[in-house]
Design an enzyme around this catalytic site. Structure first.
Site, PDB file in Angstrom:
ATOM      1  N   ASP A  99      25.009  62.552 -21.584  1.00 26.10           N
ATOM      2  CA  ASP A  99      26.067  62.586 -22.586  1.00 26.10           C
ATOM      3  C   ASP A  99      25.641  63.215 -23.911  1.00 26.10           C
ATOM      4  O   ASP A  99      26.426  63.237 -24.864  1.00 26.10           O
ATOM      5  CB  ASP A  99      26.650  61.190 -22.824  1.00 26.10           C
ATOM      6  CG  ASP A  99      25.626  60.080 -22.808  1.00 26.10           C
ATOM      7  OD1 ASP A  99      24.416  60.373 -22.742  1.00 26.10           O
ATOM      8  OD2 ASP A  99      26.025  58.901 -22.857  1.00 26.10           O
TER       9      ASP A  99
ATOM     10  N   HIS B 237      22.023  49.543 -21.633  1.00 25.33           N
ATOM     11  CA  HIS B 237      22.529  48.737 -22.751  1.00 25.33           C
ATOM     12  C   HIS B 237      22.506  47.237 -22.453  1.00 25.33           C
ATOM     13  O   HIS B 237      22.696  46.431 -23.371  1.00 25.33           O
ATOM     14  CB  HIS B 237      23.956  49.138 -23.108  1.00 25.33           C
ATOM     15  CG  HIS B 237      24.086  50.528 -23.639  1.00 25.33           C
ATOM     16  ND1 HIS B 237      23.337  50.996 -24.693  1.00 25.33           N
ATOM     17  CD2 HIS B 237      24.885  51.562 -23.256  1.00 25.33           C
ATOM     18  CE1 HIS B 237      23.659  52.257 -24.942  1.00 25.33           C
ATOM     19  NE2 HIS B 237      24.582  52.629 -24.072  1.00 25.33           N
TER      20      HIS B 237
ATOM     21  N   ASP C 200      19.423  59.557 -22.910  1.00 24.32           N
ATOM     22  CA  ASP C 200      20.852  59.325 -23.091  1.00 24.32           C
ATOM     23  C   ASP C 200      21.194  59.453 -24.570  1.00 24.32           C
ATOM     24  O   ASP C 200      20.378  59.156 -25.441  1.00 24.32           O
ATOM     25  CB  ASP C 200      21.196  57.916 -22.594  1.00 24.32           C
ATOM     26  CG  ASP C 200      22.680  57.636 -22.522  1.00 24.32           C
ATOM     27  OD1 ASP C 200      23.233  57.675 -21.414  1.00 24.32           O
ATOM     28  OD2 ASP C 200      23.291  57.359 -23.577  1.00 24.32           O
TER      29      ASP C 200
END
Length: 308
Positions: free
Chosen positions: A243, A122, A159
């Site tokens: 996740d 990110h 992800d």
């Protein structure tokens, strides 16, 4: 050649406030789950500033360094905090990703898993965000492109959150292909399929809440893997976030632990087809500790099978 596991105790020194999903225990659980595996274990070195500067300006490094507290915590945004050990951990995380590239490209390992934190996908050029300080995978990709035998690289990010940082850091690099799948809608709110980047080197794959790993793998078969074959990378890097697991508290996809094994096996098979099995995987998210540990274990086991 073996699979390399690259990590460092300094990555445990990035301490976050109580209740933060990105916590020290994440790495402890992973390393415990991997402790009996027959891998080449390597300490993550500190990154060189020259490597970080391929993706971030000096002002970004200076901002993070200046924010590090002598004790307690400092908040960089609503989600991202730092403690006394965070800068060293971040340099180990970026350095581990770079070292993994060097190990694989020098044929000291067939592939590698970089178990480090803080994560990186990110972080944008001048903006730490989403638990991330430096763009570890993007830094590793740009490092690889300096190697005389590497003409093209590809990043595959599974992800559950969009790899906005990796996309931003590599969108102006025509030799890099970025493939990122993510639940949509979900934070950070980017990653529409129509967003191909200015050079058409970005492949965004939105996944609907509740969808499972069978659906994701079919979507990869239909979209991601043809794009990889068309790009013909000399190295594949994975942003390995776990996740999307059905037990993860921060999202709503329904992948099983075995789905991560199947996804890893499929990417490793493509690496064998396209780039002599050269594959570097770097840890990103995953916030249910048991699911994270189990998923990371099957991920590394599939890398080990591919390295035989």
């Amino acid at each position: 050649m073996k699979t390399s596991l690259i990590t460092h105790p300094d990555c445990l020194g990035h301490v976050t406030p109580d209740g933060a999903p990105e916590q020290v225990a994440r790495l402890r659980y992973i390393l415990n789950a991997l402790q009996d595996l027959d891998v080449l274990r390597t300490d993550a070195p500190l990154a060189d500033d020259a490597d970080i500067l391929r993706c971030h300006p000096q002002s970004h490094i200076d901002r993070i360094r200046a924010s590090i507290p002598s004790d307690g915590f400092a908040s960089l945004d609503a989600d991202t905090s730092v403690s006394a050990g965070s800068l060293t951990a971040a340099y180990r995380a970026a350095g581990g990703a770079v070292a993994a590239v060097d190990l694989v490209l020098s044929d000291q390992a067939q592939n590698a898993f970089v178990a480090v934190r803080p994560p990186g996908h990110h972080a944008e050029a001048t903006t730490p965000m989403g638990f991330c300080l430096f763009g570890n995978v993007a830094i590793a990709a740009k490092h690889a492109l300096e190697h005389p035998d590497i003409d093209r690289v590809a990043v595959v990010d599974f992800d559950v959150h969009h790899g906005n940082g990796t996309q931003a850091l590599l969108s102006d690099e025509p030799r890099a292909l970025v493939i990122t799948s993510q639940q949509m809608p979900l934070w950070p709110g980017t990653g529409e399929a129509s967003d191909r980047g200015p050079l058409n080197n970005i492949v965004n794959i939105p996944l609907a809440p509740g969808s499972d790993g069978v659906h994701a793998l079919k979507t990869y078969d239909d979209i991601a893997f043809p794009a990889l074959r068309a790009h013909q990378p000399d190295l594949i890097l994975i942003s390995a976030g776990f996740d999307a697991h059905q037990d993860d508290p921060l999202a709503n996809l329904s992948w099983s632990t075995d789905d991560f094994a199947k996804m890893t096996a499929a990417i490793a098979k493509l690496a064998q087809e396209l780039c002599k099995g050269r594959l570097v995987s770097v840890l990103e998210g995953g916030y249910d500790l048991d699911a994270l540990a189990a998923s990371a274990r099957v991920h590394v086991q599939e890398l080990m099978k591919a390295a035989r």
